[in-house]
Design a protein around this motif. Structure first.
Motif, PDB file in Angstrom:
ATOM      1  N   ASP A 146       0.831  -1.206   0.000  1.00  0.00           N
ATOM      2  CA  ASP A 146       0.000   0.000   0.000  1.00  0.00           C
ATOM      3  C   ASP A 146       0.867   1.258   0.000  1.00  0.00           C
ATOM      4  O   ASP A 146       0.522   2.268  -0.624  1.00  0.00           O
ATOM      5  CB  ASP A 146      -0.935   0.017   1.214  1.00  0.00           C
ATOM      6  CG  ASP A 146      -1.943  -1.128   1.176  1.00  0.00           C
ATOM      7  OD1 ASP A 146      -2.130  -1.706   0.095  1.00  0.00           O
ATOM      8  OD2 ASP A 146      -2.526  -1.428   2.232  1.00  0.00           O
ATOM      9  N   CYS A 170      -6.638   6.519   0.111  1.00  0.00           N
ATOM     10  CA  CYS A 170      -6.802   5.852  -1.193  1.00  0.00           C
ATOM     11  C   CYS A 170      -5.862   4.655  -1.328  1.00  0.00           C
ATOM     12  O   CYS A 170      -6.253   3.592  -1.829  1.00  0.00           O
ATOM     13  CB  CYS A 170      -6.539   6.845  -2.328  1.00  0.00           C
ATOM     14  SG  CYS A 170      -7.824   8.098  -2.538  1.00  0.00           S
ATOM     15  N   GLU A 173      -7.054   1.763   0.898  1.00  0.00           N
ATOM     16  CA  GLU A 173      -8.284   1.130   0.428  1.00  0.00           C
ATOM     17  C   GLU A 173      -8.082   0.322  -0.847  1.00  0.00           C
ATOM     18  O   GLU A 173      -8.637  -0.773  -1.000  1.00  0.00           O
ATOM     19  CB  GLU A 173      -9.355   2.191   0.192  1.00  0.00           C
ATOM     20  CG  GLU A 173     -10.677   1.633  -0.292  1.00  0.00           C
ATOM     21  CD  GLU A 173     -11.743   2.701  -0.470  1.00  0.00           C
ATOM     22  OE1 GLU A 173     -12.847   2.365  -0.937  1.00  0.00           O
ATOM     23  OE2 GLU A 173     -11.472   3.881  -0.144  1.00  0.00           O
ATOM     24  N   TRP A 174      -7.273   0.859  -1.775  1.00  0.00           N
ATOM     25  CA  TRP A 174      -7.163   0.242  -3.090  1.00  0.00           C
ATOM     26  C   TRP A 174      -5.826  -0.466  -3.340  1.00  0.00           C
ATOM     27  O   TRP A 174      -5.740  -1.315  -4.222  1.00  0.00           O
ATOM     28  CB  TRP A 174      -7.347   1.304  -4.186  1.00  0.00           C
ATOM     29  CG  TRP A 174      -8.716   1.891  -4.222  1.00  0.00           C
ATOM     30  CD1 TRP A 174      -9.146   3.012  -3.574  1.00  0.00           C
ATOM     31  CD2 TRP A 174      -9.848   1.386  -4.932  1.00  0.00           C
ATOM     32  NE1 TRP A 174     -10.477   3.252  -3.853  1.00  0.00           N
ATOM     33  CE2 TRP A 174     -10.937   2.263  -4.689  1.00  0.00           C
ATOM     34  CE3 TRP A 174     -10.063   0.298  -5.773  1.00  0.00           C
ATOM     35  CZ2 TRP A 174     -12.195   2.085  -5.224  1.00  0.00           C
ATOM     36  CZ3 TRP A 174     -11.310   0.096  -6.318  1.00  0.00           C
ATOM     37  CH2 TRP A 174     -12.361   0.986  -6.042  1.00  0.00           C
ATOM     38  N   LEU A 178      -4.089  -1.061  -6.936  1.00  0.00           N
ATOM     39  CA  LEU A 178      -5.189  -0.850  -7.888  1.00  0.00           C
ATOM     40  C   LEU A 178      -5.786   0.552  -7.724  1.00  0.00           C
ATOM     41  O   LEU A 178      -6.807   0.853  -8.344  1.00  0.00           O
ATOM     42  CB  LEU A 178      -6.285  -1.903  -7.688  1.00  0.00           C
ATOM     43  CG  LEU A 178      -5.885  -3.357  -7.951  1.00  0.00           C
ATOM     44  CD1 LEU A 178      -7.050  -4.287  -7.638  1.00  0.00           C
ATOM     45  CD2 LEU A 178      -5.411  -3.540  -9.395  1.00  0.00           C
ATOM     46  N   SER A 179      -5.153   1.386  -6.932  1.00  0.00           N
ATOM     47  CA  SER A 179      -5.664   2.720  -6.639  1.00  0.00           C
ATOM     48  C   SER A 179      -5.893   3.533  -7.911  1.00  0.00           C
ATOM     49  O   SER A 179      -4.958   3.759  -8.686  1.00  0.00           O
ATOM     50  CB  SER A 179      -4.689   3.466  -5.723  1.00  0.00           C
ATOM     51  OG  SER A 179      -5.034   4.831  -5.630  1.00  0.00           O
TER      52      SER A 179
END
Length: 242
Positions: A140, A203, A206-207, A210-211
């Motif tokens: 992340d 962001c 969470e992603w 793949l953000s």
């Protein structure tokens, strides 16, 4: 591909011919970006911990990220006093080197600089800020890093355009103006109750890789460099280097 190959040969010969130039660039990247990374990590630590320093964290990122595309060299340091970029272009114009190759060489320098400076800057932030490591596992955090590197690419396209088409003095005032815009953006975001760092962290958490924000900045960065490059080549044909 031919332009890229020729540009790479020039870059490689530059470093092979002057190893001190490479050592100087590495040393300044480690010193400057190391200092900025250490300072920024402490601010982010507070921002993620007790909520203090949100505005300052945004200012730090918005002013440091554009510098990721700079190659710390003698030419960079003396652009104002010696107008070194214009002198370099004037010299290149006397050689059988197309403008597209010169520009491709500058883009390679930008990519190299963003990679080197980014590794030092973001690496130190992650190493020092325990709160950031708690918020973002490494994959992340990689998304977080690439998001801001994409923004560095967006700005690099504009800086390359100005660097090759303006005098050293004009370039200085443009950089000063852009810095004020970055600070103004951070200020307006803070006044609106938002925070760019926390939004990017959210962001990325969470992603992950793949953000949409990460991919958006990377795509915009690539487009910025390519579009400004095309415009630069067009304008270089008529630029007076005397």
């Amino acid at each position: 591909m031919t332009n890229l190959r020729q540009a790479w040969i020039i870059v490689r010969s530059d470093f092979n011919g002057d190893r001190l130039k490479l050592l100087w660039s590495l040393l300044w990247a480690l010193l400057f970006m190391g200092y900025m990374g250490g300072l920024t990590s402490m601010i982010i630590q507070d921002t993620l911990g007790n909520g203090d320093g949100k505005f300052l964290a945004d200012i730090m990122f918005m002013t440091v990220i554009p510098m990721l595309g700079f190659t710390f060299s003698k030419r960079t340091m003396k652009y104002l006093t010696e107008d070194s970029y214009t002198r370099m272009l004037a010299y290149m114009r006397t050689l059988p080197i197309p403008a597209a190759v010169i520009l491709c060489k500058r883009k390679l320098h930008a990519v190299f600089s963003i990679g080197l400076n980014g590794v030092v800057f973001f690496g130190l932030i992650y190493a020092i800020s325990s709160n950031l490591r708690h918020e973002l596992p490494f994959p992340d955090y990689l998304a977080f890093t690439l998001t801001w590197m994409g923004l560095a690419l967006v700005i690099s396209g504009l800086y390359i355009f100005i660097e090759l088409l303006a005098s050293g003095r004009a370039y200085f005032f443009y950089v000063l103006l852009f810095t004020l815009i970055y600070i103004g953006t951070a200020l307006l975001t803070w006044l609106a109750g938002g925070n760019l760092i926390l939004y990017t962290v959210s962001c990325s958490r969470e992603w992950g890789l793949l953000s949409p924000l990460m991919w958006g900045t990377l795509i915009l960065g690539t487009l910025s460099v390519q579009l400004f490059s095309a415009w630069t080549i067009h304008r270089l044909k008529s630029r007076d280097l005397v």
